[in-house]
Scaffold this motif. Sequence first.
Motif, mmCIF file in Angstrom:
data_model
loop_
_atom_site.group_PDB
_atom_site.id
_atom_site.type_symbol
_atom_site.label_atom_id
_atom_site.label_comp_id
_atom_site.label_asym_id
_atom_site.label_seq_id
_atom_site.Cartn_x
_atom_site.Cartn_y
_atom_site.Cartn_z
ATOM 1 N N PHE A 55 -69.359 51.980 21.267
ATOM 2 C CA PHE A 55 -68.354 53.000 20.966
ATOM 3 C C PHE A 55 -68.897 53.923 19.904
ATOM 4 C CE2 PHE A 55 -64.841 54.460 18.299
ATOM 5 C CZ PHE A 55 -64.120 55.150 19.249
ATOM 6 N N PHE A 119 -59.869 45.901 12.794
ATOM 7 C CA PHE A 119 -58.840 46.855 12.351
ATOM 8 C C PHE A 119 -57.718 46.971 13.374
ATOM 9 C CE2 PHE A 119 -57.437 51.231 13.125
ATOM 10 C CZ PHE A 119 -56.610 51.377 12.030
ATOM 11 N N ILE A 120 -58.114 47.020 14.636
ATOM 12 C CA ILE A 120 -57.108 47.168 15.678
ATOM 13 C C ILE A 120 -56.127 45.997 15.636
ATOM 14 C CG2 ILE A 120 -56.758 47.161 18.168
ATOM 15 C CD1 ILE A 120 -59.493 48.620 18.322
ATOM 16 N N GLU A 123 -53.851 45.995 12.596
ATOM 17 C CA GLU A 123 -52.658 46.830 12.716
ATOM 18 C C GLU A 123 -51.656 46.229 13.697
ATOM 19 O OE1 GLU A 123 -52.065 48.671 10.518
ATOM 20 O OE2 GLU A 123 -53.002 50.629 10.545
ATOM 21 N N LEU A 127 -47.701 45.515 13.262
ATOM 22 C CA LEU A 127 -46.654 46.088 14.104
ATOM 23 C C LEU A 127 -45.832 45.016 14.789
ATOM 24 C CD1 LEU A 127 -48.590 49.072 15.625
ATOM 25 C CD2 LEU A 127 -46.696 49.154 14.028
ATOM 26 N N PHE A 131 -41.377 43.202 13.436
ATOM 27 C CA PHE A 131 -40.176 43.018 14.263
ATOM 28 C C PHE A 131 -39.549 41.650 14.047
ATOM 29 C CE2 PHE A 131 -42.058 46.624 16.312
ATOM 30 C CZ PHE A 131 -40.962 47.382 16.607
ATOM 31 N N VAL A 157 -54.915 51.061 6.857
ATOM 32 C CA VAL A 157 -55.586 52.350 6.676
ATOM 33 C C VAL A 157 -56.773 52.196 5.723
ATOM 34 C CG1 VAL A 157 -55.290 54.692 5.843
ATOM 35 C CG2 VAL A 157 -53.514 53.623 7.200
ATOM 36 N N LEU A 160 -59.534 50.661 7.512
ATOM 37 C CA LEU A 160 -60.209 51.646 8.369
ATOM 38 C C LEU A 160 -61.159 52.499 7.549
ATOM 39 C CD1 LEU A 160 -60.484 53.061 11.081
ATOM 40 C CD2 LEU A 160 -58.642 54.559 10.397
ATOM 41 N N ILE A 164 -65.166 52.665 7.842
ATOM 42 C CA ILE A 164 -65.931 53.889 8.098
ATOM 43 C C ILE A 164 -67.014 54.056 7.038
ATOM 44 C CG2 ILE A 164 -65.748 56.371 8.199
ATOM 45 C CD1 ILE A 164 -62.900 55.827 9.350
ATOM 46 N N GLN A 168 -70.995 53.985 7.586
ATOM 47 C CA GLN A 168 -71.828 55.042 7.042
ATOM 48 C C GLN A 168 -73.003 54.450 6.271
ATOM 49 O OE1 GLN A 168 -70.369 57.739 8.067
ATOM 50 N NE2 GLN A 168 -72.185 58.929 7.533
ATOM 51 N N LEU C 379 -41.179 52.645 17.749
ATOM 52 C CA LEU C 379 -42.235 51.987 18.499
ATOM 53 C C LEU C 379 -43.137 53.027 19.144
ATOM 54 C CD1 LEU C 379 -43.158 49.215 19.182
ATOM 55 C CD2 LEU C 379 -41.898 49.372 21.309
ATOM 56 N N HIS C 383 -46.953 53.677 18.007
ATOM 57 C CA HIS C 383 -48.130 53.470 18.829
ATOM 58 C C HIS C 383 -48.917 54.728 19.054
ATOM 59 C CE1 HIS C 383 -48.140 49.292 20.015
ATOM 60 N NE2 HIS C 383 -46.845 49.344 19.761
ATOM 61 N N ARG C 387 -48.410 56.190 13.185
ATOM 62 C CA ARG C 387 -49.178 55.035 12.748
ATOM 63 C C ARG C 387 -50.501 55.045 13.476
ATOM 64 N NH1 ARG C 387 -46.412 55.121 9.062
ATOM 65 N NH2 ARG C 387 -44.172 54.887 9.288
ATOM 66 N N SER C 388 -51.532 55.085 12.733
ATOM 67 C CA SER C 388 -52.829 55.125 13.396
ATOM 68 C C SER C 388 -52.981 53.854 14.197
ATOM 69 C CB SER C 388 -53.915 55.218 12.358
ATOM 70 O OG SER C 388 -53.700 54.221 11.391
ATOM 71 N N ASN C 389 -53.352 54.019 15.420
ATOM 72 C CA ASN C 389 -53.400 52.870 16.287
ATOM 73 C C ASN C 389 -54.655 52.947 17.110
ATOM 74 O OD1 ASN C 389 -52.986 51.738 19.048
ATOM 75 N ND2 ASN C 389 -51.261 50.858 17.991
ATOM 76 N N ALA C 390 -55.085 51.800 17.527
ATOM 77 C CA ALA C 390 -56.351 51.746 18.242
ATOM 78 C C ALA C 390 -56.337 52.648 19.462
ATOM 79 C CB ALA C 390 -56.604 50.334 18.679
ATOM 80 N N CYS C 394 -56.292 56.713 15.976
ATOM 81 C CA CYS C 394 -57.270 56.223 15.019
ATOM 82 C C CYS C 394 -58.646 56.787 15.276
ATOM 83 C CB CYS C 394 -57.299 54.719 15.031
ATOM 84 S SG CYS C 394 -58.693 54.016 15.828
ATOM 85 N N PHE C 395 -58.970 56.952 16.521
ATOM 86 C CA PHE C 395 -60.316 57.429 16.794
ATOM 87 C C PHE C 395 -60.530 58.771 16.141
ATOM 88 C CE2 PHE C 395 -60.534 54.900 20.946
ATOM 89 C CZ PHE C 395 -60.771 53.769 20.208
ATOM 90 N N ASN C 397 -58.778 60.052 13.689
ATOM 91 C CA ASN C 397 -58.759 59.904 12.247
ATOM 92 C C ASN C 397 -60.083 59.375 11.748
ATOM 93 O OD1 ASN C 397 -56.225 60.678 12.381
ATOM 94 N ND2 ASN C 397 -55.294 58.761 11.725
ATOM 95 N N LYS C 398 -60.552 58.425 12.469
ATOM 96 C CA LYS C 398 -61.770 57.761 12.071
ATOM 97 C C LYS C 398 -62.894 58.773 11.948
ATOM 98 C CE LYS C 398 -65.039 54.788 14.302
ATOM 99 N NZ LYS C 398 -65.892 54.647 13.162
ATOM 100 N N LEU C 399 -62.976 59.580 12.970
ATOM 101 C CA LEU C 399 -64.077 60.528 12.977
ATOM 102 C C LEU C 399 -64.007 61.462 11.788
ATOM 103 C CD1 LEU C 399 -64.144 61.116 16.724
ATOM 104 C CD2 LEU C 399 -66.058 60.406 15.329
ATOM 105 N N ALA C 401 -62.777 60.928 8.863
ATOM 106 C CA ALA C 401 -63.153 60.285 7.627
ATOM 107 C C ALA C 401 -64.649 60.094 7.607
ATOM 108 C CB ALA C 401 -62.454 58.956 7.516
ATOM 109 N N GLN C 402 -65.156 59.731 8.739
ATOM 110 C CA GLN C 402 -66.568 59.457 8.824
ATOM 111 C C GLN C 402 -67.387 60.643 8.345
ATOM 112 O OE1 GLN C 402 -67.389 57.639 12.348
ATOM 113 N NE2 GLN C 402 -69.565 57.440 12.019
ATOM 114 N N ARG C 417 -56.289 59.896 3.722
ATOM 115 C CA ARG C 417 -55.930 58.497 3.754
ATOM 116 C C ARG C 417 -54.439 58.327 3.464
ATOM 117 N NH1 ARG C 417 -59.239 56.334 -0.242
ATOM 118 N NH2 ARG C 417 -61.123 57.116 0.710
#
Lengths: 567, 496, 419, 101, 118
Positions: A55, A119-120, A123, A127, A131, A157, A160, A164, A168, C379, C383, C387-390, C394-395, C397-399, C401-402, C417
């Motif tokens: 990825f 991370f996935i 989270e 979530l 509940f 967060v 994450l 990252i 890096q 919900l 998702h 909420r950053s989610n897989a 997130c992708f 966002n991730k980029l 930050a990277q 952040r």
Amino acid sequence: MWAIELPPFVPFFIGALLILVSRGFLRAAIMLAVPVLGCIHLWMVPEGIHWQTEFLGYQLLPYRVDRLSLVFGYIFHIAAFISVIYSLHVKDTLQQVMSMLYAGSALGAVFAGDLLTLFIFWELLTLSSVFLIWASRTEKAYQAGLRYLVIQVLSGVILLAGAIFYAQQQGSLQFEFIGLEGVAGWLILIAFGIKCAFPFMHSWLIDGYPEATPTGTVFLSVFTTKVAVYALARGFPGTEFLVYIGATMTCFPIFFAIIENDLRRVLSYSLVSQLGFMVVGVGIGTSLAINGAAAHAVTHILYKALLFMTMGAVLYRTGSAKGSELGGLYKSMPWTTGFCIVGAASISAFPLFSGFVSKSMILIAVLSEGYDWVWVMLIFASAGVLHYTGIKIPYFAFFAHDSGIRTTEAPTNMLIAMGISAFLCVMLGVYPQVLYRLLPYDIGYNPYDATHVLAQMQLLFFSALAFAWLNLRGMYPPKLKSVNLDVDWFYRRLLPGIIKPCYAMILKTDASVRSYFMKWFRQFLFYISHHHGPEGLLSRTRPTGNTVMWITILLSCYMAFSFIYSK
Amino acid sequence: MLATHLPVLQVIIPLLAAPLCVLLQHPRMVWYFALLVSAAAFVTSVLLLQQVLETGEISYALGGWAAPWGIEYFIDSLNAYLLLIVTSISTIVLLAAQTSLAKELPDDRHTFFYIAYLLCLAGLLGIVATGDAFNVFVFLEISSLSSYALIALGKSRKALIASYQYLIMGTIGATFILIGIGLMYMATGTLNMQDLALRLADIPESRTVYAAFAFFIVGVCIKLALFPLHQWLPNAYAYAPSVVTAFLAATATKVAIYVLIRFMFTIFGVDFFTTTGPWQNMLLVLALFGILTASTVAIYQNNVKRLFAYSSVAQIGYMILGFSIGTAGGLIATLLHLFNHALMKGALFMALAAVTYRVGSVELESFRGLGKRMPWTMASIVAGGLSLIGVPLTVGFISKWYLIVALLEKGWWFVVGLILLGSLLAVIYVWRILEAAYFSPPENNPDETPEIREAPLSILLPVWILVFANLYFGIDTRLTVDVSRLIAQGFFGVSP
Amino acid sequence: MTGSLLETMLSLTIVIPMLATLGIIVTGSNPNLREIVSLLASLLVLILVVNIYQAYDQGESISVFWLEVIPGITLSFRAEPLGILFSLVSGFLWPITTLYSIGYMRAHHEKNQTRFYACFAVAIAGVMGVAFAENLFTLFIFYEILTLSTYPLVTHSGTEKAKQGGRVYLGILLSTSIAFLLVAIIGTWQISGTLDFSSGGVFPENTSTSILSILLVLFVFGIGKAAMMPFHRWLPAAMVAPTPVSALLHAVAVVKAGVFTVLKVVVYIFGIDLLQTLPATQWLLYLAGATVLLASLVAMRQDNLKARLAYSTVSQLGYITIGALLAVSAGIIGGAMHIAMHAFGKITLFFCAGALLFVGQRQYHRVTTNRRQLEQVVLAGGHTGRRSNAVNGCFANKLFAQYCLPDANTGPRVLFRQG
Amino acid sequence: MDNNKHIFDNPKNIKRVIHLLYICCAVLFALDFVIHRHTVHPWENLWGFYAIFGFVGCVALVLIAKWMRTFLMRPEDYYDPEEPLADKKTVNEKGVDNVGH
Amino acid sequence: MNTLGLYNYWVVIVLMMTGFYIVIAQGNLIKKIVGLSIFQTSVFILYISMSTVSGGSAPILKEGISLYSNPLPHVLILTAIVVGIATTALGLALVVRIKEAYGSIEEDVIHDKDEKEC
């Protein structure tokens, strides 16, 4: 040998889906079958890396099996099975689905071989678990759940961001030893720390867990924090900083636990304290210590779940888990009482109970690495645990002053669940080799030598003596209907206290600036419309002479310029 | 044979046709006749343009007396371009005149109207076609006098006052031009433009020339309604009959600008304009004031005709702005806007004629709900309005584009900002109409006024010809841009 | 596929919605037919953009020239990755939104439905034009078409409040685009002599940095649809619109066209190498970061569900702008991906909000009393968008930050952040 | 419900339990002399270290915790959003039932 | 003496200013037109003055006279006079109509009537 290598979270997620579409008996069967089958499946899976994907140029390892993850994998399956049994009587699809997802996410996190996968699931854990708190369906639980959610997401967060940074620095996302070098390490540690309830980050646990449903708390107590311990053990073994963190964690919650009234909250504090032991173990990082931490995680899951289950049963039957409102329940709930005592004995680390066989490993590891004061703190916490959990919980709930509550024994499925975990507590205590064989490192260790047993017994009995003495002298803190301030005060009282006036001030400033601007703007508009409007200076039909005057003015201008510029 | 006489035919046909109208008493017949004359003029102008583009400038000596002694008709690309604008607009406007006038004028006045109209046309064409400075004044007066009469034909009694005011100011303006021309003659002894240009370049700059310049420029500025000398314009446009407004708005001011360009660049010379004295800056400042003030005033108008009249004042500001830059780019912008503004204002005022025809009023109130009842008319107003704002793919965008490019060449960012502010103001005043037409329910019940329906084809057709031209020349700019370029090249010697 | 067929297809993506507009107007009296036309057109466009994508994927170069307006300034289109992505997102969401609108408009017995569907189709034509524009001029035209065609949608209800919102909407979008964007475009033309998008930018090397900085600022603010503070007010103001329109504004078309334009300008007009050297980039990054934060804060205080979502959109757009302004390739990728991700997330949220509205609960606090519905909304939001989610957010966002890191843009990173 | 006498309803039984505890403590304390412990830390060699540490530590723990109440305790509805900030004085130690004895 | 030598130009200026003043200051529409006429007249004189050639005779062909004033401005001014007459006539006609429509030829009265109408 085993053809299909399904990551362990898959059965749970599928199970969650199936639960959604099934009803009644079938649903119960699925819920029971998933952990059992999953556990058998896991048993068959060889160690190693089973999945790899690419990825964005990074290697992802969503499914990595080694001994450290296996320990947690097994115990999570067992705990999930027990918790499922315990919650069989619940008829709430939301809770059931979410608890399955929750357990699955925990497994996913534990078997994640890279930080992104971690991370996935990190989270997803958040979530799904929130509940279980909201499932109480009270305003209080809703609010607590929101706070829980915010803090947990914050952890995600930060993780994450850390991941990252890590990618890096290292050019890889692989989840191996991380260490505290650079920003990445610190960020990840903070993320783990939040989930692991480090001091000052622990309040979500104290705040959230007691608000969950009776069955939900059992699930919660098992997974989130243990995933964090696992992550610490994987990423930060031997980080000295953690030793002190852990030591603090063992000690400070017990003071709060002593004066706390809500027994589930007491258990939550004790959970933090016990986590402290594991963190110390991780911090020391020797093979004995890591083993100790892992073992303690296993035993702790069992007895803490057992304790939460007994309190859950009490709550289920009486509608309250407040020390001030309970008492004398041993008369109507004898089995529950018995199981509670087993759990209490385990957490207090009486020899022949599970706590003893794991906690002693950590203590020895601490001593052998020469952390004298940490050791003192740990044995202080060991002595204290008897007070605030070992005695306090059964005493106030089941004995003590008879509250007059008469109820019936807990439902059968609860009793069975409690029975299984009580059995496991005793079994691991009596025959610890079962546990030791699973641990990450092969070490010959025997907790049952005279020195340890005697020392532990002395410690515990004199602690109990202190309880008896204090209680008889009337010096024991009475159970009061109250809440005690904790770190959450900062964001529930102080922060709003600061922010609200600030916000009010900002709003006021904003409003006045706005109104000033608008006033100015309106004046401007008025000025414009005054001059340009239908009857304004500039759009009125002017008398002819006026224009002619303009003509003259313009002409004179030009003439003047002409005379200036002509040579 | 005839081709050699085109320059004079251009003027003489409408001029002679005008009195002939008296013979044709029937309104419809006069209309046909006027239309025919105008169409002939249009054809002539097309031929002239063709000829100029092919063979270059045409010089026609009136009566066979060669310039500089005789009167010369002189057609270069600039003249041909202007002739084309004037005749085409005049013809298109005339198409709708019959229907529109039927509601606005009593039948017995029609003949008179067409006489005045053709005279006005002849005057305008004469101004453009002639190469003689004094002739300019004469034709100016012909067109002015007839336009006073045309304006006075308006239904409302306010038209009389408007006409009177226009008369006073127009006369002063024309007289100023006359003084200017006289002073020039005094300095050079010639009236032929080409000759004037040559001799003015030779003689040292004297006070006489400067005074001539001052009188001339003020006079022209009155005629082209530059702020603050625009005060005759809103009322004249607002209360004149609809077709007159359309015709005058699209042509009269344009011709005045032509006069400005011709005298300034041909006679006084580019250098005189750009290097000696603050003429450039004075015009620039007045133009900017005009753009902003008139646009703002337009926002507050409740009479849509008056609204667009103020908008015209603003648009004239744009043209003068381009002119005042004093570069080839600026001139191109002016020339483009000359043409484009004729198209958009023509379309808009014609659409207003349609509204007047059906609704009888051009108050903003009466526009409510018209979007549904008169869809085609309102659509044309939308198109014209968008063009006015300068939305891409309309002509308005093209001229604004060139104007801004010209300003940026000079580095006048600040002025660019003000221009765009003007565009935004245009958005507002156009939007007021559209909001009333499309997004406001009709004031009274539609059942009570069932007669309000789409305008007749005879008005709609010319409107849509102009709208189509608005769009077409916004997309295919070859003709306009090429001709403008050619003209600018003629004055500045370089191709931008 | 042959080149000419592909060219026709590219033209058709814009022409079909236009034709659909006509068809909708003509069939206006018959609602069923009218809606069939809408749906058919939307599906056709979807098929077309998918085909274009596939052809491009196989290495075909697709461009089509319509006409030349001013010498050197043409109306022409070209399929390039960013545009294809955007057109795919919009093309995919149009049929969905149409379906939703049919239900929504009928259930609410809205007036002027023909106008609604017609304007909707024009807006899609605008989107496709923006997506495939080959030069700034073409883009600007379709950008304006989009603005104008959505105004009737925003003011659909015709109430005074709707008109007020519509005025703010139109006022801000038009004024920014005319006062800033147009200047920037003409400035670009003046400096570089071209408006064509070309990778690596168009400006000659010796252009002064300060002029370029001014241009960048003009571009970023001129693209009002990207809702950079302080030009974000139109978005909350436009929430008076019916829910399908909000979906169009927030997910399918308008705001996406805005940030897409920012991306295009960054990549193809300035070029990321040049952008990195501009001082203005840094300041705009901070501003974008502030937009992210402030809009989130404001969103939290909104009681009206749609207003809340609107501010959330402002905040999310800030992310994309950050991604673009970071001027590194992955930032661009992240930004582009977030266009898609946010589109899917926000459209779901708005549809949910619309459903709630149908039940009659627009105010957030009232929704909370109906916990089950709230859960659904949370919900869905959890998702996707917030909420950053897989799965998606997130992708992107991730980029971001990277690639914040090499720039050492600590400020925006921290802000990011928090968001 | 049940009116049977349960085991701890008889105070004698409680006494017995406590006495049993005393005996156990005494025995364990005594065992320190009998069993030789192999120790790692010097303190462990101290006579009765664990016993004394356990007792003293716990007493200290409880006393400190009780003292902490003075500034940590708030009424039960402290965080309830509807209520205005509760007055601390409303916590009344006498008012709530004392179960500890 | 030069100044006095150009006295007719002073006359032009005085007439022009007088005309202007009347147009600006007088509310009466007819008086305005009168002012306008005076203003125009000044221009006629200007043209005639400038055509003078010192020592020249009137430009009428006559034997024995070799020096004539420039005849062209005279011709031009004839045209201008015609134009002036036309203007005045049109203006007066308009005033008549205005009087019919408003019942007054005072500008402020008319203005007030228009205001009231609105």
